[in-house]
Write a protein that holds these residues in place. Structure first.
Motif, PDB file in Angstrom:
ATOM      1  N   LEU A   1     -15.630  -8.368   3.232  1.00  0.00           N
ATOM      2  CA  LEU A   1     -14.555  -7.367   3.124  1.00  0.00           C
ATOM      3  C   LEU A   1     -14.744  -6.450   1.915  1.00  0.00           C
ATOM      4  CD1 LEU A   1     -11.173  -9.194   3.911  1.00  0.00           C
ATOM      5  CD2 LEU A   1     -12.428  -7.586   5.354  1.00  0.00           C
TER       6      LEU A   1
ATOM      7  N   ARG B   1      -8.390  -9.782  -8.919  1.00  0.00           N
ATOM      8  CA  ARG B   1      -8.653  -8.468  -8.341  1.00  0.00           C
ATOM      9  C   ARG B   1      -8.246  -7.322  -9.265  1.00  0.00           C
ATOM     10  NH1 ARG B   1     -11.195  -6.088  -6.004  1.00  0.00           N
ATOM     11  NH2 ARG B   1     -10.392  -5.360  -4.029  1.00  0.00           N
TER      12      ARG B   1
ATOM     13  N   SER C   1      -5.600  -8.502  -2.897  1.00  0.00           N
ATOM     14  CA  SER C   1      -6.213  -7.229  -3.281  1.00  0.00           C
ATOM     15  C   SER C   1      -5.204  -6.083  -3.179  1.00  0.00           C
ATOM     16  CB  SER C   1      -7.409  -6.927  -2.377  1.00  0.00           C
ATOM     17  OG  SER C   1      -8.410  -7.897  -2.565  1.00  0.00           O
ATOM     18  N   TYR C   2      -4.343  -6.143  -2.191  1.00  0.00           N
ATOM     19  CA  TYR C   2      -3.322  -5.101  -2.013  1.00  0.00           C
ATOM     20  C   TYR C   2      -2.299  -5.164  -3.145  1.00  0.00           C
ATOM     21  CZ  TYR C   2      -5.245  -4.134   2.602  1.00  0.00           C
ATOM     22  OH  TYR C   2      -6.091  -3.773   3.627  1.00  0.00           O
TER      23      TYR C   2
ATOM     24  N   ARG D   1      -9.016  -0.775   6.014  1.00  0.00           N
ATOM     25  CA  ARG D   1      -9.089  -2.189   6.400  1.00  0.00           C
ATOM     26  C   ARG D   1      -7.948  -2.545   7.354  1.00  0.00           C
ATOM     27  NH1 ARG D   1      -9.290  -6.546   1.579  1.00  0.00           N
ATOM     28  NH2 ARG D   1     -11.120  -5.313   1.018  1.00  0.00           N
ATOM     29  N   ILE D   2      -6.759  -2.054   7.059  1.00  0.00           N
ATOM     30  CA  ILE D   2      -5.619  -2.316   7.963  1.00  0.00           C
ATOM     31  C   ILE D   2      -5.858  -1.622   9.302  1.00  0.00           C
ATOM     32  CG2 ILE D   2      -3.152  -1.948   8.350  1.00  0.00           C
ATOM     33  CD1 ILE D   2      -2.723  -2.143   5.340  1.00  0.00           C
TER      34      ILE D   2
ATOM     35  N   PHE E   1      -8.866  -3.535  11.123  1.00  0.00           N
ATOM     36  CA  PHE E   1      -8.810  -4.970  11.399  1.00  0.00           C
ATOM     37  C   PHE E   1      -7.396  -5.537  11.459  1.00  0.00           C
ATOM     38  CE2 PHE E   1     -12.569  -4.239   8.510  1.00  0.00           C
ATOM     39  CZ  PHE E   1     -13.486  -4.106   9.538  1.00  0.00           C
ATOM     40  N   GLY E   2      -6.402  -4.660  11.400  1.00  0.00           N
ATOM     41  CA  GLY E   2      -5.021  -5.137  11.353  1.00  0.00           C
ATOM     42  C   GLY E   2      -4.601  -5.906  12.590  1.00  0.00           C
TER      43      GLY E   2
ATOM     44  N   GLU F   1      -9.890   3.186  -3.635  1.00  0.00           N
ATOM     45  CA  GLU F   1      -9.459   1.847  -3.232  1.00  0.00           C
ATOM     46  C   GLU F   1      -8.295   1.924  -2.234  1.00  0.00           C
ATOM     47  OE1 GLU F   1      -9.482  -2.074  -5.617  1.00  0.00           O
ATOM     48  OE2 GLU F   1      -7.505  -1.237  -6.037  1.00  0.00           O
ATOM     49  N   GLN F   2      -7.397   2.879  -2.461  1.00  0.00           N
ATOM     50  CA  GLN F   2      -6.284   3.087  -1.519  1.00  0.00           C
ATOM     51  C   GLN F   2      -6.839   3.348  -0.113  1.00  0.00           C
ATOM     52  OE1 GLN F   2      -2.867   3.286  -2.453  1.00  0.00           O
ATOM     53  NE2 GLN F   2      -2.158   3.716  -0.370  1.00  0.00           N
TER      54      GLN F   2
ATOM     55  N   LEU G   1       0.311   6.860  -6.694  1.00  0.00           N
ATOM     56  CA  LEU G   1      -0.890   7.701  -6.865  1.00  0.00           C
ATOM     57  C   LEU G   1      -0.569   9.176  -6.607  1.00  0.00           C
ATOM     58  CD1 LEU G   1      -3.699   5.490  -5.247  1.00  0.00           C
ATOM     59  CD2 LEU G   1      -3.247   5.891  -7.678  1.00  0.00           C
TER      60      LEU G   1
ATOM     61  N   LEU H   1       0.821  -1.213   0.000  1.00  0.00           N
ATOM     62  CA  LEU H   1       0.000   0.000   0.000  1.00  0.00           C
ATOM     63  C   LEU H   1       0.859   1.268   0.000  1.00  0.00           C
ATOM     64  CD1 LEU H   1      -3.020   0.275  -0.119  1.00  0.00           C
ATOM     65  CD2 LEU H   1      -3.099   0.296   2.386  1.00  0.00           C
TER      66      LEU H   1
ATOM     67  N   LEU I   1      -8.949   4.553  -7.960  1.00  0.00           N
ATOM     68  CA  LEU I   1      -7.804   3.944  -7.266  1.00  0.00           C
ATOM     69  C   LEU I   1      -7.488   4.680  -5.970  1.00  0.00           C
ATOM     70  CD1 LEU I   1      -5.484   2.874 -10.222  1.00  0.00           C
ATOM     71  CD2 LEU I   1      -6.827   1.427  -8.693  1.00  0.00           C
ATOM     72  N   GLU I   2      -7.739   5.983  -5.926  1.00  0.00           N
ATOM     73  CA  GLU I   2      -7.575   6.697  -4.654  1.00  0.00           C
ATOM     74  C   GLU I   2      -8.600   6.206  -3.631  1.00  0.00           C
ATOM     75  OE1 GLU I   2      -5.478  10.902  -6.037  1.00  0.00           O
ATOM     76  OE2 GLU I   2      -7.661  10.772  -6.036  1.00  0.00           O
TER      77      GLU I   2
ATOM     78  N   LEU J   1      -8.498   0.176   1.388  1.00  0.00           N
ATOM     79  CA  LEU J   1      -7.522  -0.827   1.838  1.00  0.00           C
ATOM     80  C   LEU J   1      -6.762  -0.346   3.074  1.00  0.00           C
ATOM     81  CD1 LEU J   1      -6.204  -2.053  -1.643  1.00  0.00           C
ATOM     82  CD2 LEU J   1      -7.761  -3.254  -0.096  1.00  0.00           C
ATOM     83  N   GLN J   2      -6.533   0.979   3.162  1.00  0.00           N
ATOM     84  CA  GLN J   2      -5.891   1.521   4.361  1.00  0.00           C
ATOM     85  C   GLN J   2      -6.828   1.396   5.563  1.00  0.00           C
ATOM     86  OE1 GLN J   2      -2.598   2.770   4.670  1.00  0.00           O
ATOM     87  NE2 GLN J   2      -3.238   2.363   6.784  1.00  0.00           N
TER      88      GLN J   2
ATOM     89  N   LEU K   1      -6.579 -10.341   5.565  1.00  0.00           N
ATOM     90  CA  LEU K   1      -6.869  -8.975   5.113  1.00  0.00           C
ATOM     91  C   LEU K   1      -6.997  -8.888   3.583  1.00  0.00           C
ATOM     92  CD1 LEU K   1      -4.511  -6.997   7.533  1.00  0.00           C
ATOM     93  CD2 LEU K   1      -7.012  -7.169   7.654  1.00  0.00           C
TER      94      LEU K   1
ATOM     95  N   ARG L   1      -2.362 -13.379   8.766  1.00  0.00           N
ATOM     96  CA  ARG L   1      -2.956 -12.036   8.840  1.00  0.00           C
ATOM     97  C   ARG L   1      -3.065 -11.387   7.461  1.00  0.00           C
ATOM     98  NH1 ARG L   1      -0.397  -7.028   9.060  1.00  0.00           N
ATOM     99  NH2 ARG L   1      -1.563  -5.325  10.054  1.00  0.00           N
TER     100      ARG L   1
ATOM    101  N   ALA M   1      -2.824  -6.508  -6.141  1.00  0.00           N
ATOM    102  CA  ALA M   1      -3.503  -6.107  -7.374  1.00  0.00           C
ATOM    103  C   ALA M   1      -3.640  -4.585  -7.426  1.00  0.00           C
ATOM    104  CB  ALA M   1      -4.882  -6.764  -7.459  1.00  0.00           C
ATOM    105  N   HIS M   2      -3.912  -3.983  -6.277  1.00  0.00           N
ATOM    106  CA  HIS M   2      -4.035  -2.520  -6.226  1.00  0.00           C
ATOM    107  C   HIS M   2      -2.727  -1.853  -6.659  1.00  0.00           C
ATOM    108  CE1 HIS M   2      -5.237   1.436  -4.812  1.00  0.00           C
ATOM    109  NE2 HIS M   2      -4.187   1.497  -4.021  1.00  0.00           N
TER     110      HIS M   2
ATOM    111  N   ASP N   1     -14.168  -7.628  -1.249  1.00  0.00           N
ATOM    112  CA  ASP N   1     -13.276  -8.099  -2.312  1.00  0.00           C
ATOM    113  C   ASP N   1     -14.013  -8.884  -3.390  1.00  0.00           C
ATOM    114  OD1 ASP N   1     -11.123  -6.867  -1.246  1.00  0.00           O
ATOM    115  OD2 ASP N   1     -10.193  -8.662  -0.416  1.00  0.00           O
TER     116      ASP N   1
END
Lengths: 238, 299
Positions: free
Chosen positions: B206, B156, A94-95, B255-256, B259-260, B248-249, A61, A54, B245-246, B252-253, A90, A86, A97-98, B208
């Motif tokens: 999630l 994905r 997907s990460y 999510r961490i 739930f990290g 999605e960024q 980006l 990420l 994509l921003e 995904l952030q 998560l 972990r 692929a992103h 996905d």
């Protein structure tokens, strides 16, 4: 003996750079041939987990958002994706692929992207970095692989000695930058004048994926291009 | 009900496409096989483990590929990967309504590992070419080998994914993680944990995968068409955009951040507001979706 990232950055960017490392993630900008370029990458044979994937995506980006058409250089040293429950929970695919999609978006918005394997490149860490660049290059001492021949021997039940023998004439099994060069996955191996090679690579970079044609031309991957073309040329339904 | 899980690649294509409409490119009769397997005394397959072609979906022309889990777990070798790439590049030229990929794969085929790795990256780039051309790419995951490794990444890269709860979508297989970091890291024989971690229900919660269906060919068929229609309704979003994509960024952030620190998917399900997380694995697809559609992330 592989090159550490600081020596590499100093060699690639003699006109100066601001690349820093934090937890194996490399980021910064550099001066190259009179232009600023974005530098991202990994070091310490980084295991690519959700966070470092990420971080790389974010840097790309930000470049697309703030610096239209600025070139991007990806410095690669990875042991592959992180092998933890972990990360799977998560959704690490997907990460990754992103990250790949961010690189592809940058290409479509006319950023030139060059990858350089300066130490190690494996599996998932490689297909979402160097193999997504316009062109991927390697230093002579770089190791590129999916797995070593010993592990492959265990899984395929083919004796390691036989794999070693076969690897002499077929680049498809064994680790090594030269094998990836023959198959078109690596565009060239840089022996010297790294800064000049990088400038040239950026000048030559193309958004077209020409790797299967290169694999055919270099004799390392004879069917990839042929079969791709055969599908395109196959007669349609009557 | 017509089990998607138990069907082979061509049976799945028959179930998903309009009856009798599948037309295959490079069919097995042409015997285009892997050039690398024979010298390792491994069997070859006349389609190298993937069927590709075109057909119709509710009357619309679609390009399709179906990986055959029965041949080397659907793993991607040089020819297999080139067939997928060729199909995608042909789609850019011929512009079907959508490309539907029926994925079942352990990832790169280790017998031809270097070629497979490069091939997967070529598939990724060709898939994104299709999207850039304004053609939606829909992925279906419901085979017994799951969708792992590089193909988990390919999935994905698509516009949308439909899964059954039996389907699994991930990167490294549980056995690989157990071998690398021990049974206490990931017990690959704990089937309930494996399904909680990689299965369709968790991926749906999630965000996905976009649709969760029963293990039924007709349900996958309906989902594929519905997802393709949704993509066309927002045609500007079919290709990659900076804004998407921003977003999605951020997702995904988040999510961490959220739930990290979780150790089991059950923790995540409880945190997003599922009342009886422990009971979720027992629910049939319809009941599960009814109970969770409003709670799932990324909707």
């Amino acid at each position: 003996m592989s090159m550490d990232w600081k020596t590499l950055a100093a060699t690639l960017f003699p006109d100066g750079h601001t690349v820093v490392e934090q937890d194996d993630f490399l980021t910064g900008t550099a001066q190259l041939d009179g232009d600023a370029v974005t530098v991202i990458g990994t070091t310490g044979h980084a295991a690519i987990g959700v966070e470092i994937a990420l971080l790389q995506a974010q840097a790309i980006l930000a470049t697309v958002r703030q610096h239209p058409q600025r070139s991007i250089v990806i410095l690669i040293d990875t042991q592959g994706q992180r092998l933890r429950h972990r990360d799977e929970m998560l959704g690490i695919n997907s990460y990754m692929a992103h990250l790949a999609k961010c690189i592809d978006l940058a290409r479509r918005r006319r950023h030139k992207i060059v990858g350089l394997v300066y130490d190690q490149a494996l599996s998932g860490g490689f297909i979402t970095s160097g193999l997504m660049a316009d062109g991927c290059y390697a230093l002579p001492e770089a190791t590129i692989r999916v797995m070593g021949l010993a592990a492959m021997a265990r899984i395929t039940k083919v004796p390691e000695a036989r794999l070693t023998e076969l690897a002499k004439s077929n680049p498809v099994f064994a680790p090594g930058a030269v094998n990836y060069l023959q198959m078109g996955g690596v565009e060239a191996i840089w022996q010297a004048d790294l800064a000049q090679q990088l400038v040239q690579a950026l000048h030559q970079s193309s958004p077209q994926d020409r790797r299967s044609a290169a694999g055919l031309q270099r004799g390392g991957r004879s069917l990839a291009w042929t079969v791709t073309q055969a599908v395109i040329d196959h007669a349609g339904p009557p | 009900m017509n089990s998607y899980l138990e069907a082979n690649a061509r049976e799945r294509l028959a179930a998903v496409l309009d009856a009798g409409s599948f037309y295959e490119f490079l069919p097995p009769a042409l015997k285009i096989v892997s050039p690398h397997l024979a010298q390792l005394d491994a069997p070859v397959s006349f389609d190298d483990g993937v069927a590709i072609g075109q057909g119709r979906l509710f009357g619309e022309t679609v390009f399709v590929a179906a990986q055959e889990g029965g041949f080397m777990g659907g793993a991607v070798g040089e020819v297999h990967g080139a067939k997928l790439t060729g199909l995608l590049l042909r789609a850019v030229r011929e512009r079907p309504f959508a490309v539907v990929l029926l994925l079942e794969s352990g990832g790169v085929r280790l017998h031809e590992a270097n070629a497979g790795l490069i091939a997967v990256s070529e598939v990724m780039r060709a898939l994104l070419e299709v999207r850039a051309a304004g053609i939606p790419v829909i992925v279906l995951v419901g085979g017994s080998n799951g969708c792992f490794g590089g193909m988990g990444i390919v999935a994905r890269c698509a516009n949308a994914i439909a899964m059954s709860e039996e389907g699994r979508l991930a990167m490294s297989g549980p056995e690989v993680i157990e071998t690398a970091n021990g049974v206490e890291e990931f017990d690959s024989r704990d089937r309930a944990l494996v399904w909680r971690t990689t299965g369709g229900k968790h991926r749906y919660l999630l965000g996905d995968c976009q649709v969760l269906v029963a293990d039924d060919g007709a349900a996958f068929r309906q989902a594929a068409f519905g997802l393709a229609q949704e993509c066309h309704a927002d045609a500007g979003g079919i290709g990659l955009t900076l804004a998407a994509l921003e977003a999605e960024q951020q997702l995904l952030q988040d999510r961490i951040d959220s739930f990290g620190d979780a150790t089991d998917p059950l923790d995540i399900w409880t945190r997003i507001g599922v009342a009886d997380a422990a009971g979720l694995p027992m629910l049939e697809a319809d009941a599960f979706v009814a109970a969770t559609a409003k709670l799932r992330l990324g909707a």
